[in-house]
Motif scaffolding. Structure first.
Motif, PDB file in Angstrom:
ATOM      1  N   SER A 120      45.023   9.976  89.310  1.00  0.00           N
ATOM      2  CA  SER A 120      46.325   9.591  88.758  1.00  0.00           C
ATOM      3  C   SER A 120      46.288   8.165  88.239  1.00  0.00           C
ATOM      4  CB  SER A 120      47.407   9.739  89.826  1.00  0.00           C
ATOM      5  OG  SER A 120      48.649   9.271  89.344  1.00  0.00           O
ATOM      6  N   ASP A 121      45.650   7.284  89.003  1.00  0.00           N
ATOM      7  CA  ASP A 121      45.553   5.891  88.571  1.00  0.00           C
ATOM      8  C   ASP A 121      44.721   5.769  87.300  1.00  0.00           C
ATOM      9  OD1 ASP A 121      47.111   4.947  90.617  1.00  0.00           O
ATOM     10  OD2 ASP A 121      45.434   4.571  91.968  1.00  0.00           O
ATOM     11  N   ARG A 122      43.659   6.585  87.188  1.00  0.00           N
ATOM     12  CA  ARG A 122      42.807   6.504  86.010  1.00  0.00           C
ATOM     13  C   ARG A 122      43.537   6.954  84.752  1.00  0.00           C
ATOM     14  NH1 ARG A 122      37.302   6.696  87.475  1.00  0.00           N
ATOM     15  NH2 ARG A 122      37.114   5.271  89.225  1.00  0.00           N
ATOM     16  N   ASN A 123      44.455   7.888  84.929  1.00  0.00           N
ATOM     17  CA  ASN A 123      45.120   8.470  83.774  1.00  0.00           C
ATOM     18  C   ASN A 123      46.410   7.762  83.393  1.00  0.00           C
ATOM     19  OD1 ASN A 123      43.196  10.477  83.398  1.00  0.00           O
ATOM     20  ND2 ASN A 123      44.146  11.808  84.920  1.00  0.00           N
ATOM     21  N   THR A 124      46.733   6.675  84.058  1.00  0.00           N
ATOM     22  CA  THR A 124      47.946   5.944  83.719  1.00  0.00           C
ATOM     23  C   THR A 124      47.619   4.472  83.531  1.00  0.00           C
ATOM     24  OG1 THR A 124      50.185   5.385  84.412  1.00  0.00           O
ATOM     25  CG2 THR A 124      48.536   5.536  86.136  1.00  0.00           C
ATOM     26  N   SER A 125      48.343   3.837  82.658  1.00  0.00           N
ATOM     27  CA  SER A 125      48.137   2.413  82.406  1.00  0.00           C
ATOM     28  C   SER A 125      49.291   1.594  82.964  1.00  0.00           C
ATOM     29  CB  SER A 125      47.998   2.167  80.901  1.00  0.00           C
ATOM     30  OG  SER A 125      49.173   2.602  80.225  1.00  0.00           O
ATOM     31  N   ASP A 126      50.088   2.211  83.854  1.00  0.00           N
ATOM     32  CA  ASP A 126      51.270   1.528  84.360  1.00  0.00           C
ATOM     33  C   ASP A 126      50.907   0.434  85.357  1.00  0.00           C
ATOM     34  OD1 ASP A 126      52.773   3.185  82.827  1.00  0.00           O
ATOM     35  OD2 ASP A 126      53.263   4.584  84.443  1.00  0.00           O
ATOM     36  N   LEU A 127      51.682  -0.618  85.293  1.00  0.00           N
ATOM     37  CA  LEU A 127      51.576  -1.694  86.272  1.00  0.00           C
ATOM     38  C   LEU A 127      52.393  -1.291  87.501  1.00  0.00           C
ATOM     39  CD1 LEU A 127      50.782  -4.765  86.774  1.00  0.00           C
ATOM     40  CD2 LEU A 127      53.063  -5.282  85.917  1.00  0.00           C
ATOM     41  N   ARG A 128      51.783  -1.377  88.696  1.00  0.00           N
ATOM     42  CA  ARG A 128      52.524  -1.045  89.906  1.00  0.00           C
ATOM     43  C   ARG A 128      51.978  -1.854  91.073  1.00  0.00           C
ATOM     44  NH1 ARG A 128      50.150   2.364  93.630  1.00  0.00           N
ATOM     45  NH2 ARG A 128      48.288   3.530  92.976  1.00  0.00           N
ATOM     46  N   SER A 129      52.752  -1.909  92.134  1.00  0.00           N
ATOM     47  CA  SER A 129      52.342  -2.611  93.348  1.00  0.00           C
ATOM     48  C   SER A 129      51.612  -1.634  94.261  1.00  0.00           C
ATOM     49  CB  SER A 129      53.563  -3.197  94.067  1.00  0.00           C
ATOM     50  OG  SER A 129      54.193  -4.178  93.267  1.00  0.00           O
ATOM     51  N   PHE A 130      50.553  -2.102  94.915  1.00  0.00           N
ATOM     52  CA  PHE A 130      49.790  -1.251  95.829  1.00  0.00           C
ATOM     53  C   PHE A 130      49.024  -2.146  96.801  1.00  0.00           C
ATOM     54  CE2 PHE A 130      47.338  -2.109  92.026  1.00  0.00           C
ATOM     55  CZ  PHE A 130      46.098  -2.497  92.500  1.00  0.00           C
ATOM     56  N   ASP A 131      48.546  -1.528  97.869  1.00  0.00           N
ATOM     57  CA  ASP A 131      47.726  -2.230  98.853  1.00  0.00           C
ATOM     58  C   ASP A 131      46.278  -2.179  98.386  1.00  0.00           C
ATOM     59  OD1 ASP A 131      45.928  -2.378 101.350  1.00  0.00           O
ATOM     60  OD2 ASP A 131      47.883  -3.072 102.103  1.00  0.00           O
ATOM     61  N   LEU A 132      45.698  -3.329  98.142  1.00  0.00           N
ATOM     62  CA  LEU A 132      44.351  -3.378  97.578  1.00  0.00           C
ATOM     63  C   LEU A 132      43.329  -2.779  98.525  1.00  0.00           C
ATOM     64  CD1 LEU A 132      42.812  -4.355  95.076  1.00  0.00           C
ATOM     65  CD2 LEU A 132      42.383  -6.500  96.259  1.00  0.00           C
ATOM     66  N   GLY A 133      43.504  -3.015  99.834  1.00  0.00           N
ATOM     67  CA  GLY A 133      42.563  -2.449 100.795  1.00  0.00           C
ATOM     68  C   GLY A 133      42.616  -0.938 100.817  1.00  0.00           C
ATOM     69  N   ASP A 134      43.835  -0.365 100.806  1.00  0.00           N
ATOM     70  CA  ASP A 134      43.972   1.094 100.818  1.00  0.00           C
ATOM     71  C   ASP A 134      43.358   1.715  99.572  1.00  0.00           C
ATOM     72  OD1 ASP A 134      45.249   0.904 103.221  1.00  0.00           O
ATOM     73  OD2 ASP A 134      47.282   1.163 102.395  1.00  0.00           O
ATOM     74  N   LEU A 135      43.620   1.111  98.405  1.00  0.00           N
ATOM     75  CA  LEU A 135      43.060   1.654  97.171  1.00  0.00           C
ATOM     76  C   LEU A 135      41.537   1.561  97.174  1.00  0.00           C
ATOM     77  CD1 LEU A 135      43.438   2.866  94.374  1.00  0.00           C
ATOM     78  CD2 LEU A 135      43.705   0.557  93.461  1.00  0.00           C
ATOM     79  N   THR A 136      41.007   0.454  97.671  1.00  0.00           N
ATOM     80  CA  THR A 136      39.556   0.308  97.741  1.00  0.00           C
ATOM     81  C   THR A 136      38.950   1.401  98.619  1.00  0.00           C
ATOM     82  OG1 THR A 136      39.768  -2.090  97.454  1.00  0.00           O
ATOM     83  CG2 THR A 136      37.683  -1.278  98.314  1.00  0.00           C
ATOM     84  N   GLU A 137      39.575   1.698  99.743  1.00  0.00           N
ATOM     85  CA  GLU A 137      39.090   2.762 100.627  1.00  0.00           C
ATOM     86  C   GLU A 137      39.169   4.117  99.926  1.00  0.00           C
ATOM     87  OE1 GLU A 137      37.597   2.701 103.351  1.00  0.00           O
ATOM     88  OE2 GLU A 137      37.977   0.761 104.303  1.00  0.00           O
ATOM     89  N   GLN A 138      40.245   4.357  99.177  1.00  0.00           N
ATOM     90  CA  GLN A 138      40.383   5.628  98.471  1.00  0.00           C
ATOM     91  C   GLN A 138      39.274   5.798  97.435  1.00  0.00           C
ATOM     92  OE1 GLN A 138      44.324   5.561  96.875  1.00  0.00           O
ATOM     93  NE2 GLN A 138      45.324   5.880  98.857  1.00  0.00           N
ATOM     94  N   VAL A 139      38.999   4.738  96.685  1.00  0.00           N
ATOM     95  CA  VAL A 139      37.927   4.815  95.690  1.00  0.00           C
ATOM     96  C   VAL A 139      36.585   5.028  96.385  1.00  0.00           C
ATOM     97  CG1 VAL A 139      36.694   3.565  93.881  1.00  0.00           C
ATOM     98  CG2 VAL A 139      39.183   3.398  94.026  1.00  0.00           C
ATOM     99  N   ALA A 140      36.351   4.316  97.498  1.00  0.00           N
ATOM    100  CA  ALA A 140      35.098   4.463  98.229  1.00  0.00           C
ATOM    101  C   ALA A 140      34.922   5.884  98.757  1.00  0.00           C
ATOM    102  CB  ALA A 140      35.048   3.458  99.378  1.00  0.00           C
ATOM    103  N   THR A 141      36.023   6.520  99.147  1.00  0.00           N
ATOM    104  CA  THR A 141      35.954   7.901  99.629  1.00  0.00           C
ATOM    105  C   THR A 141      35.388   8.824  98.558  1.00  0.00           C
ATOM    106  OG1 THR A 141      37.833   7.570 101.115  1.00  0.00           O
ATOM    107  CG2 THR A 141      37.316   9.843 100.503  1.00  0.00           C
ATOM    108  N   GLY A 142      35.787   8.605  97.338  1.00  0.00           N
ATOM    109  CA  GLY A 142      35.266   9.415  96.248  1.00  0.00           C
ATOM    110  C   GLY A 142      33.838   9.078  95.881  1.00  0.00           C
TER     111      GLY A 142
END
Length: 391
Positions: free
Chosen positions: A228-250
């Motif tokens: 979802s993040d890859r397919n959108t160019s929207d600016l949004r607030s998120f937890d950088l640590g959580d997103l990093t873990e999600q990417v690492a999971t993939g």
């Protein structure tokens, strides 16, 4: 005065331009010899007031105001061809400043015009080539992005296959035991031991099913968020640590095949307002580049991602590996588009270029690369916590 006039005529005949003189009213009374050489017409055949027609309103205004003029026009030569000339006309004044005549020159600018056309054609060709190069580069960059996402999809699909396969096996076993239990119940041969065995099998199987399906659900959720993040160019607030873990999971499914370990260390509570898809693209490209280049020939090693605060307004991401490192020459060109040391193996040379472009342009950050042969590579990225909305 006659001597001065002869000197002037001699001088005017010695220069390559066409020179002419008029009275104060603009009537031509003298042309130099080059006029005849170019036009093939003697001065006697020239209409004294012809310049009123040739030069038009600008010549009329110059005569009325007594000011010099400059213009480009085409003159017909005796060969039947028109050539471009730069015409300059200046007034001649007496000591009291009264205009008593005019002197004009025609300078052949054919070569200049030809050079300008050649320069213009060369510039247009260069601009077209540059535009084609940019379009090709953009197409390759998009292809590289899609390829990276495809590899991510394949890795996640492989990883999901494990818990789903386990779940299918457990479900089949429970289904078989259920049939046996039902048959014993129907025949009235059910024993306490059989009942206890069935209850234990159901309990253990349910636990395995829940564990495997939860794992699959986590992977799917992680992938859905990243996709979802890859397919959108929207600016949004998120937890950088959580997103990093999600990417690492993939990314982890690719580790066993390459014999590489991935360690992720994230500071908690790092809330940022940025573009999560672009950040995920950066981590993915760094990971794929490290897998492809840092550990050649089946070499084992480690990749580490460390995320932490950097002052009050920035965050720091350090992506490091203990692989083969880079030579100074390779390090100097690492972020250049189309530079790769694996061209013969299908490398495009766009992975790190995309990283640099996304970090510096899209995410408004800074990037520094440190690497030495045999000592691994560190990529240090500084990103602002608050990005302005560029959409």
């Amino acid at each position: 005065m006659r001597a001065s006039e002869r000197q002037f005529h001699t001088l005017a005949d010695s220069i390559p331009q066409l020179v002419w003189m008029t009275h104060a009213d603009g009537a031509i009374y003298w042309l130099n010899s080059h006029w005849y050489e170019y036009t093939g017409r003697p001065a006697g055949e020239i209409d004294p007031h012809a310049w009123h027609t040739v030069l038009g309103n600008r010549w009329t205004e110059a005569l009325a105001t007594g000011t010099a003029m400059e213009s480009e026009l085409s003159l017909l030569g005796k060969d039947g061809e028109y050539r471009p000339f730069l015409t300059r006309v200046v007034p001649l004044r007496d000591p009291q400043g009264v205009v008593y005549g005019w002197i004009g020159t025609h300078i052949d600018i054919s070569e200049r015009k030809r050079s300008e056309r050649e320069v213009r054609r060369a510039r247009d060709a260069a601009e077209a080539a540059l535009q084609n190069l940019r379009e090709t580069q953009n197409s390759l960059i998009e292809a590289e992005k899609l390829a990276a996402l495809g590899r991510l999809v394949a890795g996640v699909a492989h990883e999901i296959n494990n818990p789903l396969g386990t779940s299918l096996t457990v479900a089949s076993s429970l289904e078989r035991k259920s049939r046996q239990f039902a048959a014993e119940t129907t025949l009235g041969t059910l024993k306490r031991s059989s009942l206890n065995e069935f209850v234990k099998a159901v309990r253990d199987g349910s636990a395995q099913l829940q564990e495997s399906l939860n794992r699959a659900a986590e992977l799917i959720q992680s992938f859905k968020q990243v996709a979802s993040d890859r397919n959108t160019s929207d600016l949004r607030s998120f937890d950088l640590g959580d997103l990093t873990e999600q990417v690492a999971t993939g990314l982890r499914p690719a580790l066993p095949k390459h014999g590489v370990m991935l360690n992720v260390e994230c500071e908690q509570g790092l809330s940022v307002s940025s573009y999560p898809g672009s950040y995920g693209q950066v981590l993915t490209n760094l990971f794929l580049n490290a897998i492809a280049h840092a550990f050649p020939d089946g070499r084992r090693g480690n990749i580490a991602i460390k995320v932490s605060a950097c002052g009050a307004d920035d965050v720091e991401i350090i992506f490091s590996d203990d692989g083969c490192g880079m030579s100074p020459d390779v390090r100097r060109q690492a972020f250049d588009p189309f530079f790769t040391t694996r061209r013969h193996q299908g490398g495009t040379g766009l992975g790190l270029h995309i990283v640099y472009s996304v970090v510096t342009d899209r995410l408004g950050g800074q990037l520094r690369l440190s690497s030495e042969p045999g000592k691994g590579t560190d990529v240090r990225i500084i990103l602002p916590r608050q990005m302005p909305d560029r959409t």
